[in-house]
Scaffold this active site. Structure first.
Site, PDB file in Angstrom:
ATOM      1  N   ASN A  10     129.161  36.394 -55.318  1.00 41.40           N
ATOM      2  CA  ASN A  10     128.070  37.182 -55.900  1.00 41.40           C
ATOM      3  C   ASN A  10     128.631  38.549 -56.273  1.00 41.40           C
ATOM      4  O   ASN A  10     128.860  39.393 -55.404  1.00 41.40           O
ATOM      5  CB  ASN A  10     126.929  37.315 -54.886  1.00 41.40           C
ATOM      6  CG  ASN A  10     125.793  38.185 -55.413  1.00 41.40           C
ATOM      7  OD1 ASN A  10     125.707  38.458 -56.608  1.00 41.40           O
ATOM      8  ND2 ASN A  10     124.923  38.615 -54.518  1.00 41.40           N
ATOM      9  N   TRP A  11     128.845  38.743 -57.568  1.00 43.66           N
ATOM     10  CA  TRP A  11     129.450  39.987 -58.026  1.00 43.66           C
ATOM     11  C   TRP A  11     128.490  41.174 -57.987  1.00 43.66           C
ATOM     12  O   TRP A  11     128.911  42.311 -58.139  1.00 43.66           O
ATOM     13  CB  TRP A  11     129.976  39.818 -59.456  1.00 43.66           C
ATOM     14  CG  TRP A  11     131.195  38.985 -59.574  1.00 43.66           C
ATOM     15  CD1 TRP A  11     131.907  38.405 -58.568  1.00 43.66           C
ATOM     16  CD2 TRP A  11     131.865  38.636 -60.789  1.00 43.66           C
ATOM     17  NE1 TRP A  11     132.979  37.715 -59.075  1.00 43.66           N
ATOM     18  CE2 TRP A  11     132.974  37.837 -60.445  1.00 43.66           C
ATOM     19  CE3 TRP A  11     131.637  38.904 -62.130  1.00 43.66           C
ATOM     20  CZ2 TRP A  11     133.852  37.313 -61.394  1.00 43.66           C
ATOM     21  CZ3 TRP A  11     132.497  38.386 -63.087  1.00 43.66           C
ATOM     22  CH2 TRP A  11     133.596  37.606 -62.720  1.00 43.66           C
ATOM     23  N   LYS A  12     127.213  40.901 -57.870  1.00 45.09           N
ATOM     24  CA  LYS A  12     126.195  41.958 -57.893  1.00 45.09           C
ATOM     25  C   LYS A  12     126.362  42.773 -59.187  1.00 45.09           C
ATOM     26  O   LYS A  12     126.571  42.188 -60.241  1.00 45.09           O
ATOM     27  CB  LYS A  12     126.265  42.799 -56.619  1.00 45.09           C
ATOM     28  CG  LYS A  12     126.159  41.917 -55.366  1.00 45.09           C
ATOM     29  CD  LYS A  12     126.035  42.693 -54.084  1.00 45.09           C
ATOM     30  CE  LYS A  12     125.944  41.726 -52.899  1.00 45.09           C
ATOM     31  NZ  LYS A  12     125.697  42.441 -51.620  1.00 45.09           N
ATOM     32  N   HIS A  99     117.640  36.686 -52.670  1.00 47.29           N
ATOM     33  CA  HIS A  99     118.665  37.503 -52.016  1.00 47.29           C
ATOM     34  C   HIS A  99     117.998  38.711 -51.363  1.00 47.29           C
ATOM     35  O   HIS A  99     117.014  39.247 -51.868  1.00 47.29           O
ATOM     36  CB  HIS A  99     119.710  37.954 -53.042  1.00 47.29           C
ATOM     37  CG  HIS A  99     120.918  38.589 -52.428  1.00 47.29           C
ATOM     38  ND1 HIS A  99     120.925  39.903 -52.004  1.00 47.29           N
ATOM     39  CD2 HIS A  99     122.158  38.104 -52.156  1.00 47.29           C
ATOM     40  CE1 HIS A  99     122.118  40.188 -51.498  1.00 47.29           C
ATOM     41  NE2 HIS A  99     122.878  39.116 -51.578  1.00 47.29           N
ATOM     42  N   GLU A 169     121.875  34.727 -44.857  1.00 48.52           N
ATOM     43  CA  GLU A 169     122.530  36.023 -44.972  1.00 48.52           C
ATOM     44  C   GLU A 169     121.759  37.033 -44.121  1.00 48.52           C
ATOM     45  O   GLU A 169     120.758  37.587 -44.568  1.00 48.52           O
ATOM     46  CB  GLU A 169     122.591  36.473 -46.436  1.00 48.52           C
ATOM     47  CG  GLU A 169     121.333  36.136 -47.256  1.00 48.52           C
ATOM     48  CD  GLU A 169     121.115  37.097 -48.407  1.00 48.52           C
ATOM     49  OE1 GLU A 169     122.091  37.655 -48.897  1.00 48.52           O
ATOM     50  OE2 GLU A 169     119.953  37.298 -48.782  1.00 48.52           O
ATOM     51  N   GLY A 175     127.185  43.851 -46.610  1.00 45.33           N
ATOM     52  CA  GLY A 175     127.785  45.083 -47.092  1.00 45.33           C
ATOM     53  C   GLY A 175     127.936  46.162 -46.035  1.00 45.33           C
ATOM     54  O   GLY A 175     128.210  47.312 -46.353  1.00 45.33           O
ATOM     55  N   SER A 215     129.227  40.128 -45.182  1.00 42.91           N
ATOM     56  CA  SER A 215     130.516  40.785 -44.917  1.00 42.91           C
ATOM     57  C   SER A 215     131.645  39.784 -44.687  1.00 42.91           C
ATOM     58  O   SER A 215     132.516  39.980 -43.826  1.00 42.91           O
ATOM     59  CB  SER A 215     130.401  41.749 -43.725  1.00 42.91           C
ATOM     60  OG  SER A 215     129.521  42.816 -44.017  1.00 42.91           O
ATOM     61  N   GLY A 236     130.259  38.418 -51.095  1.00 38.77           N
ATOM     62  CA  GLY A 236     129.974  39.597 -51.892  1.00 38.77           C
ATOM     63  C   GLY A 236     131.243  40.321 -52.291  1.00 38.77           C
ATOM     64  O   GLY A 236     131.967  39.905 -53.192  1.00 38.77           O
ATOM     65  N   GLY A 237     131.537  41.422 -51.594  1.00 35.56           N
ATOM     66  CA  GLY A 237     132.666  42.270 -51.963  1.00 35.56           C
ATOM     67  C   GLY A 237     133.997  41.556 -52.058  1.00 35.56           C
ATOM     68  O   GLY A 237     134.817  41.850 -52.936  1.00 35.56           O
TER      69      GLY A 237
END
EC number: 5.3.1.1
Length: 254
Positions: A10-12, A99, A169, A175, A215, A236-237
């Site tokens: 998920n690049w957001k 989300h 999640e 994050g 995370s 995510g990141g």
């Protein structure tokens, strides 16, 4: 039983079109050199979807293309929104729904999320229903209660046999650098299966793939790959760099 594994990035709100192209080229090269058995997906910003779809066709990479959001109506006066026909036209195959950032920042209700899940499935795409508890809820011992509500309401309009995925999640781990213990994740995933069995059937509960997100990084992904009820990851990141995302995905190459 053996369930299909998924590792979804998920690049957001990250990456321009050019950056997305370069990323897909890198990831495609890695996959060609070392094919993985898990399904690898990317949920990019709307602006990059067509370019990524074209890159997938050009490189021949087996990548699942996803969107981070969608409106449940097929058209209408909804300024700033994107419809399912628009997503299908650019090659989207799955959509993230519910989300925590959509729930908490944009105020999306369980009822609105349920309408999205239904619309995505009816359009022939795969909804990925995201559920999870806040730190306050977990400390109060109410995680199961909250997650059950999110699941039952989110799947309320779905028919038995409809294809969908679930992503657990925990809000407090997204994050933040805080990572849930594997035993806690396994417990929640088992509970999610119990809820799905209650809502649909035991067979559906055994077949459904449930992912973990929160995370996730290269150095902690392995712990989740060893959990029997964790069928993949929502990243995510760590999905923003092709090499690290590939290394994370290798933990579900079974």
């Amino acid at each position: 039983m053996t369930r299909q594994s998924y590792v979804l990035g998920n690049w957001k709100m990250h990456k321009t079109i050019q950056e997305a192209k370069e990323y897909v080229q890198t990831l495609a090269s890695l996959l060609q050199g070392e094919p993985l058995s898990c399904t690898i997906g990317i949920a990019s910003p709307f602006t990059s979807l067509r370019a990524i779809h074209e890159m997938i066709n050009t490189t021949g990479a087996f990548l699942w293309l996803g969107a981070q959001n969608v409106h449940p109506e097929l058209s209408g006066a909804f300024t700033g929104e994107i419809s399912l026909p628009m997503l299908k036209e650019v090659g989207v195959e799955f959509v993230l729904v519910g989300h925590s950032e959509r729930r908490h920042i944009f105020g999306e209700s369980d009822a609105f999320i349920a309408s999205k899940v239904k619309s995505v499935a009816q359009a022939g795409l795969v909804p990925v229903l995201c559920v999870g508890e806040s730190l306050e809820v977990r400390e109060e011992g109410k995680a199961h209660q909250v997650i059950k509500k999110q699941l039952l309401l989110g799947l309320e309009q779905m028919d038995n046999g409809s294809e969908f995925l679930i992503a657990y999640e925990p809000v407090w781990a997204i994050g933040t650098g805080k990572v849930a213990e594997a035993s806690d994740v396994q417990d929640i995933h088992m509970f999610c299966r119990e809820v799905v069995a209650e809502r649909f059937s035991e067979a559906t509960a055994e077949e459904i793939s449930i992912l973990y997100g929160g995370s996730v990084k290269v150095d902690n992904a392995q712990r989740f790959g060893q959990c029997s009820d964790v069928d993949g990851l929502l990243v995510g990141g760590a999905s923003l760099e092709g090499q690290s995302f590939f290394e994370v995905a290798k933990n579900f190459n079974v």
